[in-house]
Motif scaffolding. Structure first.
Motif, PDB file in Angstrom:
ATOM      1  N   UNK A   1       0.838  -1.210   0.000  1.00 57.11           N
ATOM      2  CA  UNK A   1       0.000   0.000   0.000  1.00 57.11           C
ATOM      3  C   UNK A   1       0.875   1.264   0.000  1.00 57.11           C
ATOM      4  N   UNK A   2       1.947   1.227   0.779  1.00 60.46           N
ATOM      5  CA  UNK A   2       2.861   2.379   0.842  1.00 60.46           C
ATOM      6  C   UNK A   2       3.486   2.642  -0.531  1.00 60.46           C
TER       7      UNK A   2
ATOM      8  N   UNK B   1       1.537   6.626  -6.806  1.00 61.75           N
ATOM      9  CA  UNK B   1       0.359   7.394  -7.223  1.00 61.75           C
ATOM     10  C   UNK B   1       0.593   8.888  -6.977  1.00 61.75           C
ATOM     11  N   UNK B   2       1.194   9.227  -5.845  1.00 59.99           N
ATOM     12  CA  UNK B   2       1.499  10.623  -5.540  1.00 59.99           C
ATOM     13  C   UNK B   2       2.461  11.206  -6.579  1.00 59.99           C
ATOM     14  N   UNK B   3       3.451  10.413  -6.992  1.00 69.37           N
ATOM     15  CA  UNK B   3       4.394  10.870  -8.022  1.00 69.37           C
ATOM     16  C   UNK B   3       3.671  11.096  -9.347  1.00 69.37           C
TER      17      UNK B   3
ATOM     18  N   UNK C   1      -5.236   3.220  -7.839  1.00 74.86           N
ATOM     19  CA  UNK C   1      -6.301   3.336  -6.843  1.00 74.86           C
ATOM     20  C   UNK C   1      -7.075   2.026  -6.752  1.00 74.86           C
ATOM     21  N   UNK C   2      -7.371   1.433  -7.907  1.00 74.10           N
ATOM     22  CA  UNK C   2      -8.078   0.145  -7.931  1.00 74.10           C
ATOM     23  C   UNK C   2      -7.205  -0.938  -7.301  1.00 74.10           C
TER      24      UNK C   2
ATOM     25  N   UNK D   1      -5.394  -6.549  -0.475  1.00 72.00           N
ATOM     26  CA  UNK D   1      -5.652  -7.683   0.433  1.00 72.00           C
ATOM     27  C   UNK D   1      -5.952  -8.953  -0.373  1.00 72.00           C
ATOM     28  N   UNK D   2      -6.849  -8.852  -1.344  1.00 65.38           N
ATOM     29  CA  UNK D   2      -7.202 -10.027  -2.149  1.00 65.38           C
ATOM     30  C   UNK D   2      -6.012 -10.524  -2.964  1.00 65.38           C
ATOM     31  N   UNK D   3      -5.238  -9.597  -3.520  1.00 63.74           N
ATOM     32  CA  UNK D   3      -4.048  -9.994  -4.273  1.00 63.74           C
ATOM     33  C   UNK D   3      -3.038 -10.708  -3.374  1.00 63.74           C
ATOM     34  N   UNK D   4      -2.881 -10.202  -2.172  1.00 63.15           N
ATOM     35  CA  UNK D   4      -1.944 -10.812  -1.221  1.00 63.15           C
ATOM     36  C   UNK D   4      -2.377 -12.232  -0.897  1.00 63.15           C
TER      37      UNK D   4
END
Length: 175
Positions: free
Chosen positions: A109-110, A116-118, A158-159, A165-168
């Motif tokens: 997530x980080x 995304x911020x970049x 964003x998606x 969580x599901x990907x993990x």
């Protein structure tokens, strides 16, 4: 592409590189070696010919012009529809999946949030370029294209954040 730039008038390699870099803002700049290698291939293939020498306070510079055969090849190239990319090749996608293989959800997530911020910061920079009163049409078009790509990536990130969580769980299950 170089044929298209040569079509309006004769140019030497330096002018051709400069025309590319100016007319296609935001595109990866061409290396001089690439320009001259391409010019040699165009001449070899009969798509361009040497049109004389120019000396402007330095070494002789060979001017090039497009041949009729070159104009035909350019017309064919321009009219050919570019197929959508058949494969997804994204460093971003690879990093998300690999992060989930080697790190926890919080790290994934980080990384996504930082990326995304970049992207959003770059979109703001490009918006400033677009809204500059002195911007050329080429600069505006290049900025619009880059913004559209960055926006698509940002929406995808964003998606992906929603699916971390599901990907993990999938990654852990496959391991």
């Amino acid at each position: 592409m170089l044929l298209g730039l040569l079509t309006s008038r004769s140019l030497h390699g330096y002018e051709l590189k400069r025309a590319h870099d100016e007319d296609l803002p935001g595109a990866k700049p061409l290396a001089y070696g690439q320009v001259y290698a391409t010019l040699n291939r165009l001449v070899r293939d009969g798509l361009a010919v040497e049109a004389g020498q120019e000396r402007a306070g330095g070494p002789d510079r060979t001017q090039y012009v497009v041949t009729d055969r070159g104009r035909q090849a350019l017309t064919e190239w321009l009219s050919k529809v570019e197929p959508p990319a058949p494969h997804l090749s994204s460093t971003l996608l690879a990093k998300v999946v690999i992060t989930l293989h080697v790190a926890d959800e919080a790290t994934a997530r980080h990384h996504l949030a930082a990326q995304r911020a970049a992207h959003l910061a770059r979109m703001r920079e490009l918006t400033a370029v677009k809204t500059n009163p002195g911007a050329s049409v080429g600069e505006i078009l290049a900025a619009d294209l880059a913004i559209a790509h960055l926006d698509a990536d940002a929406r995808w990130m964003q998606k992906a954040l929603e699916y971390v969580h599901d990907l993990r769980l999938e990654v852990q299950h496959d391991s």
